[in-house]
Design a protein around this motif. Structure first.
Motif, PDB file in Angstrom:
ATOM      1  N   LYS B 162       0.833  -1.169   0.039  1.00 57.53           N
ATOM      2  CA  LYS B 162       0.233   0.011  -0.065  1.00 57.53           C
ATOM      3  C   LYS B 162       0.863   1.273   0.084  1.00 57.53           C
ATOM      4  O   LYS B 162       1.898   1.098   0.583  1.00 57.53           O
ATOM      5  CB  LYS B 162      -0.916   0.093   1.199  1.00 57.53           C
ATOM      6  N   GLY B 163       0.362   2.174  -0.663  1.00 57.59           N
ATOM      7  CA  GLY B 163       1.190   3.609  -0.727  1.00 57.59           C
ATOM      8  C   GLY B 163       0.768   4.427  -1.863  1.00 57.59           C
ATOM      9  O   GLY B 163       0.159   3.821  -2.869  1.00 57.59           O
ATOM     10  N   MET B 239     -12.428   6.814  -3.214  1.00 57.40           N
ATOM     11  CA  MET B 239     -13.177   5.455  -3.478  1.00 57.40           C
ATOM     12  C   MET B 239     -12.015   4.387  -2.843  1.00 57.40           C
ATOM     13  O   MET B 239     -12.370   3.692  -2.143  1.00 57.40           O
ATOM     14  CB  MET B 239     -13.399   5.021  -4.796  1.00 57.40           C
ATOM     15  N   LEU B 240     -10.658   4.358  -3.181  1.00 60.67           N
ATOM     16  CA  LEU B 240      -9.819   3.206  -3.022  1.00 60.67           C
ATOM     17  C   LEU B 240      -9.541   3.663  -1.436  1.00 60.67           C
ATOM     18  O   LEU B 240      -9.520   2.597  -0.832  1.00 60.67           O
ATOM     19  CB  LEU B 240      -8.675   3.452  -3.835  1.00 60.67           C
ATOM     20  N   THR B 241      -9.370   4.788  -1.050  1.00 55.96           N
ATOM     21  CA  THR B 241      -8.987   4.761   0.130  1.00 55.96           C
ATOM     22  C   THR B 241     -10.310   4.559   1.232  1.00 55.96           C
ATOM     23  O   THR B 241      -9.968   3.650   2.088  1.00 55.96           O
ATOM     24  CB  THR B 241      -8.815   6.298   0.594  1.00 55.96           C
ATOM     25  N   TYR B 242     -11.458   4.584   0.703  1.00 58.42           N
ATOM     26  CA  TYR B 242     -12.606   4.190   1.331  1.00 58.42           C
ATOM     27  C   TYR B 242     -12.562   2.738   1.628  1.00 58.42           C
ATOM     28  O   TYR B 242     -12.982   2.098   2.546  1.00 58.42           O
ATOM     29  CB  TYR B 242     -13.935   4.601   0.804  1.00 58.42           C
ATOM     30  N   LEU B 243     -12.293   2.210   0.458  1.00 58.28           N
ATOM     31  CA  LEU B 243     -12.187   0.622   0.293  1.00 58.28           C
ATOM     32  C   LEU B 243     -11.208   0.067   0.996  1.00 58.28           C
ATOM     33  O   LEU B 243     -11.057  -1.203   1.373  1.00 58.28           O
ATOM     34  CB  LEU B 243     -12.526   0.199  -0.936  1.00 58.28           C
ATOM     35  N   GLY B 244     -10.165   0.755   1.507  1.00 60.42           N
ATOM     36  CA  GLY B 244      -9.250   0.319   2.484  1.00 60.42           C
ATOM     37  C   GLY B 244      -7.750   0.114   1.704  1.00 60.42           C
ATOM     38  O   GLY B 244      -6.838  -0.416   2.369  1.00 60.42           O
ATOM     39  N   VAL B 245      -7.554   0.452   0.475  1.00 60.94           N
ATOM     40  CA  VAL B 245      -6.417   0.095  -0.312  1.00 60.94           C
ATOM     41  C   VAL B 245      -5.772   1.475  -0.861  1.00 60.94           C
ATOM     42  O   VAL B 245      -4.993   1.328  -1.659  1.00 60.94           O
ATOM     43  CB  VAL B 245      -6.815  -0.758  -1.632  1.00 60.94           C
ATOM     44  N   GLY B 246      -6.142   2.637  -0.487  1.00 62.30           N
ATOM     45  CA  GLY B 246      -5.689   3.657  -0.836  1.00 62.30           C
ATOM     46  C   GLY B 246      -4.344   4.152  -0.110  1.00 62.30           C
ATOM     47  O   GLY B 246      -3.554   3.466   0.460  1.00 62.30           O
ATOM     48  N   ILE B 247      -4.430   5.479   0.074  1.00 55.48           N
ATOM     49  CA  ILE B 247      -3.051   6.001   0.656  1.00 55.48           C
ATOM     50  C   ILE B 247      -3.278   6.104   2.288  1.00 55.48           C
ATOM     51  O   ILE B 247      -4.343   6.580   2.400  1.00 55.48           O
ATOM     52  CB  ILE B 247      -2.868   7.686   0.285  1.00 55.48           C
ATOM     53  N   GLN B 248      -2.515   5.534   3.014  1.00 48.75           N
ATOM     54  CA  GLN B 248      -2.974   5.193   4.403  1.00 48.75           C
ATOM     55  C   GLN B 248      -2.703   6.202   5.475  1.00 48.75           C
ATOM     56  O   GLN B 248      -3.133   6.225   6.501  1.00 48.75           O
ATOM     57  CB  GLN B 248      -2.491   3.709   4.664  1.00 48.75           C
ATOM     58  N   ALA B 251      -2.730  11.655   4.826  1.00 55.39           N
ATOM     59  CA  ALA B 251      -2.396  12.958   3.940  1.00 55.39           C
ATOM     60  C   ALA B 251      -3.370  13.099   2.737  1.00 55.39           C
ATOM     61  O   ALA B 251      -2.490  13.275   1.758  1.00 55.39           O
ATOM     62  CB  ALA B 251      -0.872  13.485   3.800  1.00 55.39           C
ATOM     63  N   SER B 252      -4.453  12.609   2.743  1.00 49.49           N
ATOM     64  CA  SER B 252      -5.153  12.608   1.480  1.00 49.49           C
ATOM     65  C   SER B 252      -6.346  12.974   1.615  1.00 49.49           C
ATOM     66  O   SER B 252      -7.278  12.664   2.774  1.00 49.49           O
ATOM     67  CB  SER B 252      -5.125  11.254   0.733  1.00 49.49           C
ATOM     68  N   TRP B 253      -7.292  13.528   0.592  1.00 50.09           N
ATOM     69  CA  TRP B 253      -8.599  13.952   0.581  1.00 50.09           C
ATOM     70  C   TRP B 253      -9.455  12.766   0.987  1.00 50.09           C
ATOM     71  O   TRP B 253     -10.605  13.018   1.614  1.00 50.09           O
ATOM     72  CB  TRP B 253      -9.011  14.613  -0.711  1.00 50.09           C
ATOM     73  N   GLY B 254      -9.170  11.507   0.302  1.00 49.12           N
ATOM     74  CA  GLY B 254      -9.965  10.367   0.625  1.00 49.12           C
ATOM     75  C   GLY B 254      -9.941   9.875   1.972  1.00 49.12           C
ATOM     76  O   GLY B 254     -10.885   9.592   2.262  1.00 49.12           O
ATOM     77  N   ALA B 255      -8.770   9.926   2.604  1.00 48.27           N
ATOM     78  CA  ALA B 255      -8.848   9.576   4.027  1.00 48.27           C
ATOM     79  C   ALA B 255      -9.747  10.643   4.891  1.00 48.27           C
ATOM     80  O   ALA B 255     -10.570  10.132   5.668  1.00 48.27           O
ATOM     81  CB  ALA B 255      -7.408   9.591   4.306  1.00 48.27           C
ATOM     82  N   MET B 256      -9.660  11.842   4.504  1.00 49.27           N
ATOM     83  CA  MET B 256     -10.525  12.803   5.162  1.00 49.27           C
ATOM     84  C   MET B 256     -11.882  12.616   5.159  1.00 49.27           C
ATOM     85  O   MET B 256     -12.893  12.514   5.841  1.00 49.27           O
ATOM     86  CB  MET B 256     -10.224  14.172   4.712  1.00 49.27           C
TER      87      MET B 256
END
Lengths: 310, 303
Positions: B162-163, B239-248, B251-256
């Motif tokens: 991941k990363g 989407m990816l971060t929500y599904l748990g495979v994005g940037i962990q 520091a990303s909009w998805g995580a926020m």
């Protein structure tokens, strides 16, 4: 036509082989070890070896790949690593849920969007057209997840019009599906209507429309009778190609509303390293995608006499 | 008929002045079109602002988003760090947004930097040479296209770990396909045309024909597609971060956005409002820029 379909079906074989190889490469060779994931870090050596043997992971890659190909041919993907259920049972249930989630908004949404797009192209160049085009770009600029979060919070949590999440089989599922349907329909409006509007406006410039006007046909008649019939060709092909994605489901939607559809099953399988489900899912969607690609081309030739398949 | 001898001494000299004039006309037309297009200019300014923020981030000039600036869930106030309030750990939402901007811009650049060259080169080769190469490249992209996007993204980011870079490679692996398809189609059309025949008769080799003669005629597709790619990359990251495979690392909009559902039930609205407006602005700008570029860059519309 017949030979064309046969040839296209034959072309699917190398594509499916490629998909099988890609899946195998990504999950068996590079992916995380499912045995470790199932038994945890502190499992005994014997348990690991036993489970490896049970799942057939102790064999060579070539043998495993061969077994995978046999599975594809026989449609028998075995049992899930994590629950031990038959995969065919898991998928039948999942496909039904996914379809009941995505099919109604797809059918009604597409019809609704076609009507709206026709209405907008009637007012092309006027302020209604400009305002709606602006609004659709705005609506497309907001993340899908934000629609889900905000609408669930407002309509389900705040106003209590819908259940927050969950699923029940049978007709009682409708109350759980209403909100997801609404969201899917709402999100599809922007891109769909923009596409349909472009299709309609392309047709408006053509000769047959000018002829129809010259005959003295009224503007609604030109739009609904002459134009719609011809514009149905690109609309149809654009719609049919989206059908496989109805079956493979809406990953984020199913995850968020805890609906046990194909998307949810796949994400759970990926998180648990459940390789049989992932393999079956990838191959199934590849087959669907190829078939509907072929169907689109055939439909294209059936509805448009100018198109010849060769 | 005697044999036509093609030598390196070029019998016909290009009128360079004329070419410069056409190029100037093209550039002039481009600028005259965008001068009156306030929406386009405004959108470009927005994009430049985001790139500027990202540049600050690359030079390590952005404030540390992980530093605590106040107590948990402080509502927005008029200080610089707390202008959008704080999150559960008392970190500044504004600083997180800026760090997320750096991530998004980096992602946009890296994805296009990988996907566009691959799509361009494979598309041109497949379209120009045809035959075996074409069959192989078509096979390659139909294999990748048959696997649902999100599954491919998840699979690759699992395989690579991941990363940020894994996410970028994963997106590039599926995004080059649409460009490759379009470029291939254009090359099939262009390779039969008269200017290509003329260039060949003047002794140009395949490399020159592909990159100097045909590519400039189809490069606008790549430009328009890259603005779409950046836009899709930013959306897909959420989407990816929500599904748990994005940037962990946060520091990303998805995580926020993924953290928002829990916050909303506690009436914490500022984090959502800030990240949605920040994302909305840049995606809207990219939409407008993409649409405008498509309308004005197409050489077929140049008359």
């Amino acid at each position: 036509m017949f030979f064309y379909v046969i040839r296209r079906l034959l072309y699917m074989i190398p594509t499916l082989l490629g998909v099988a190889f890609l899946t195998f490469l990504l999950f068996t060779i590079f992916g995380e070890d499912p045995v470790r994931q199932a038994l945890g870090l502190h499992a005994s050596e014997e348990a690991i070896v036993a489970l490896r043997a049970k799942w057939g992971l102790d064999q060579s890659f070539a043998k495993q790949f061969y077994d995978f190909l046999v599975q594809i041919l026989t449609f028998d993907y075995g049992e899930s690593f994590s629950t031990g259920e038959k995969l065919s049972d898991i998928f039948c249930g999942g496909v039904l849920v996914s379809l009941s989630l995505t099919a109604p908004p797809f059918v009604f949404g597409t019809l609704f969007n076609i009507v709206i797009a026709l209405f907008i192209s009637y007012f092309r160049g006027k302020s209604l057209d400009k305002i709606s085009t602006f609004l659709f770009v705005v609506s497309m600029s907001i993340s899908y997840l934000v629609y889900i979060i905000v609408l669930q919070y407002l309509l389900a949590y705040r106003f209590g019009w819908f259940p927050i999440q969950g699923f029940e089989p049978g007709f009682s599922s409708i109350s759980y599906l209403m909100l997801p349907w609404f969201i899917i329909g709402l999100v599809s409006m922007g891109p769909d209507i923009r596409l349909f509007r472009t299709i309609f406006l392309d047709q408006v410039k053509s000769d047959y429309i000018r002829t129809a006007r010259a005959k003295g046909a009224s503007e609604p008649r030109v739009l609904f009778v002459h134009l719609l019939k011809n514009a149905m060709i690109p609309i149809l092909t654009n719609t049919v190609i989206a059908i496989p994605f109805l079956i493979t489901g809406a990953f984020v939607m199913e995850r968020y509303f805890a609906l046990p559809g194909i998307g949810d099953i796949t994400i759970t399988a990926i998180n648990e390293g459940d390789f049989p489900i992932i393999k079956a899912m990838t191959v199934m969607s590849a087959v669907l995608y190829s078939c509907f690609n072929l169907l689109t081309d055939v439909l294209y030739a059936l509805v448009d006499p100018r198109v010849k398949l060769s | 008929m005697g044999e036509v001898k093609v030598t390196n001494t070029i019998p016909f000299q290009y009128d360079t002045k004329k070419i410069v004039k056409i190029k100037n006309r093209f550039v002039r037309r481009f600028f005259s079109q965008i001068q009156n297009n306030k929406q386009f200019l405004f959108s470009s300014l927005i994009i430049l602002f985001y790139v500027f923020v990202a540049c600050l981030g690359w030079m390590n000039l952005l404030p540390d988003f992980q530093a605590r600036v106040g107590v948990s869930y402080e509502s927005p106030s008029l200080s610089f760090a707390k202008i959008f309030g704080t999150d559960i750990f008392g970190r500044s939402v504004f600083f997180k947004l800026l760090a997320g901007t750096q991530t998004a811009v980096t992602m946009g650049f890296v994805v296009t930097a990988i996907a566009v060259p691959i799509g361009l080169v494979l598309g041109s080769i497949a379209g120009y040479y045809g035959k075996t190469l074409d069959i192989f490249i078509t096979w390659l992209y139909s294999v990748i296209a048959s696997v649902p996007d999100i599954l491919l993204l998840i699979a690759i980011s699992y395989s690579l770990g991941k990363g940020l870079m894994a996410v970028c490679v994963a997106m590039a692996a599926s995004y080059w396909i649409s460009l490759c398809r379009m470029i291939r189609g254009e090359f099939i059309k262009h390779k039969e045309s008269e200017y290509v025949l003329a260039a060949k008769l003047l002794g140009a080799n395949d490399f020159v024909v592909i990159f100097k003669h045909i590519l400039p005629n189809v490069i606008h597709i790549a430009i328009v597609t890259s603005s779409l790619m950046i836009l899709n990359a930013i959306k897909a990251e959420v989407m990816l971060t929500y599904l748990g495979v994005g940037i962990q690392d946060g520091a990303s909009w998805g995580a926020m956005i993924s953290a928002v559902p829990g916050e909303l039930t506690n009436e914490i609205w500022w984090s959502l409002a800030a990240v949605v407006s920040f994302m909305f602005l840049v995606i809207y700008a990219l939409n407008v820029v993409g649409d405008t570029l498509r309308d004005i860059l197409d050489p077929k519309l140049l008359n």
